[in-house]
Design a protein around this motif. Structure first.
Motif: not given
Length: 377
Positions: A304-315
């Motif tokens: 999430r920090q790397l791509v600036g997205r908060n919708d990522l879930v899991g590995t």
């Protein structure tokens, strides 16, 4: 047959050969740069492709830290005379009356030899009952017994001696000079001294890990940190299990490198530059320095920090790109930390595949010439 006909036949052979080479493909060690980028989420793939820079290194450069929990580090050092389950005590009791509780008639003292501390930490003394011995010093046990007997006989005098003890021991296994079971004695009450008693570590100190198992709790540190950080030299407890083992982290190196292999870590931390050096560096005749890739599964929080997205879930699958030809590219690679399970892949330079095509065509044309000659063209 005219020379024009021969040239036409050779031309047809060349076209057919080129078509065959183009359609069948040529052997190669893996995907090229363009094919890897086609797996990006931007190209409807399922991996995030990121070019390594200072920001990426700051987020992704996370290395697992090894340390003991507070419960290990805050444990006090056992006193050299602390009684433990399994210890054997000797008791001598004096009474100031002619008809005492324990002292035989005509004598002034009674001796209770080889009173063993049971698994729960207690001993039994006639008329005093069960007395907690484990965790106490002989002096503390003496006072407890005296107070209990004083209720039944005036001013009893008690002496408590520690005869032997096999309860305060630790077991040491793994990469040490001498595996075995060792008693906790005055010189070996801490981890560093106990390892020294066992002959020290017998594996490379830089990649040696020390694990202490105490009941249901486990703590692991790097052996070198045992001396760099005094807090890690924890006090030992009876029943501790100490395991010394070599670091089992590895990464895989593939593509246009000096060798393609499954590589163990040779130090606590390894940068991308060091990883390449371990496998012989980039191939001077095949590698593309703009196409050094590191494939990794990143945990959700880091992704999430790397791509600036908060919708990522899991590995998440992440592909890091190291372009060694960029300004500061070598510095970025030097600061990029390789982690356990990473795959380091170096693509081939474009001219290498082109050279294979030319070589294949040359061979094909030579075969065509031979066929034309044999047929009388």
């Amino acid at each position: 047959m005219t020379s024009l006909t021969v040239r036409l036949a050779r031309g047809v052979t060349a076209v057919v050969a080129f078509s065959l080479v183009a359609s069948c493909g040529l052997p190669r060690p893996g995907p090229n740069r363009a094919e890897i980028f086609s797996g990006s989420v931007m190209e409807q793939g399922d991996a995030f492709v990121l070019t390594v820079d200072d920001r990426v290194n700051l987020i992704a450069g996370v290395t697992p830290a090894l340390a003991f929990a507070e419960g290990f580090e805050n444990a006090a050092t056992l006193g050299s005379d602390t009684i433990n389950p399994g210890d054997v005590l000797g008791l001598t009791i004096w009474e100031n009356v002619d008809d005492g509780l324990l002292v035989p008639a005509g004598q002034n003292a009674t001796v209770l030899e080889e009173v063993q501390v049971d698994g729960a930490g207690y001993i039994f003394v006639p008329y005093a009952g069960r007395v907690r011995a484990a965790g106490n010093t002989p002096e503390a046990v003496r006072r407890i017994i005296s107070e209990k007997l004083e209720e039944q006989t005036p001013d009893p005098q008690v002496q408590v001696r520690r005869l032997a003890g096999d309860g305060s021991t630790v077991s040491i296994v793994g990469g040490v000079g001498a595996q075995g079971v060792y008693p906790i004695e005055r010189p070996t009450r801490t981890l560093a001294n106990m390892l020294a008693r066992a002959g020290g570590v017998a594996i490379e100190p830089e990649i040696a890990k020390v694990t202490v198992v105490r009941g249901n709790h486990t703590g692991t540190i790097w052996f070198e940190d045992l001396y760099d950080h005094p807090a890690h030299d924890i006090a030992l407890r009876g029943g501790d299990r100490i395991i010394v083992e070599e670091d089992d982290r590895t990464f895989t190196a593939l593509g246009a490198t000096g060798t393609q292999s499954y590589v163990p870590f040779q130090s606590q931390t390894i940068s991308a530059i060091e990883a390449l050096a371990q496998v012989g560096g980039l191939s001077s005749v095949a590698a593309d320095p703009t196409g050094v890739f590191v494939f990794r599964n990143e945990p959700e929080s880091i992704a999430r920090q790397l791509v600036g997205r908060n919708d990522l879930v899991g590995t998440q699958r992440v592909i890091y790109v190291l372009d060694l030809t960029r300004p500061n590219g070598m510095f970025f690679a030097r600061d990029f930390a390789i982690r356990d399970g990473d795959t380091v892949y170096v693509t081939e330079a474009p001219f290498v595949q082109f050279d294979r095509v030319i070589s294949a065509l040359t061979g094909t044309l030579s075969a065509g010439d031979a066929l034309a000659t044999a047929s009388g063209l």
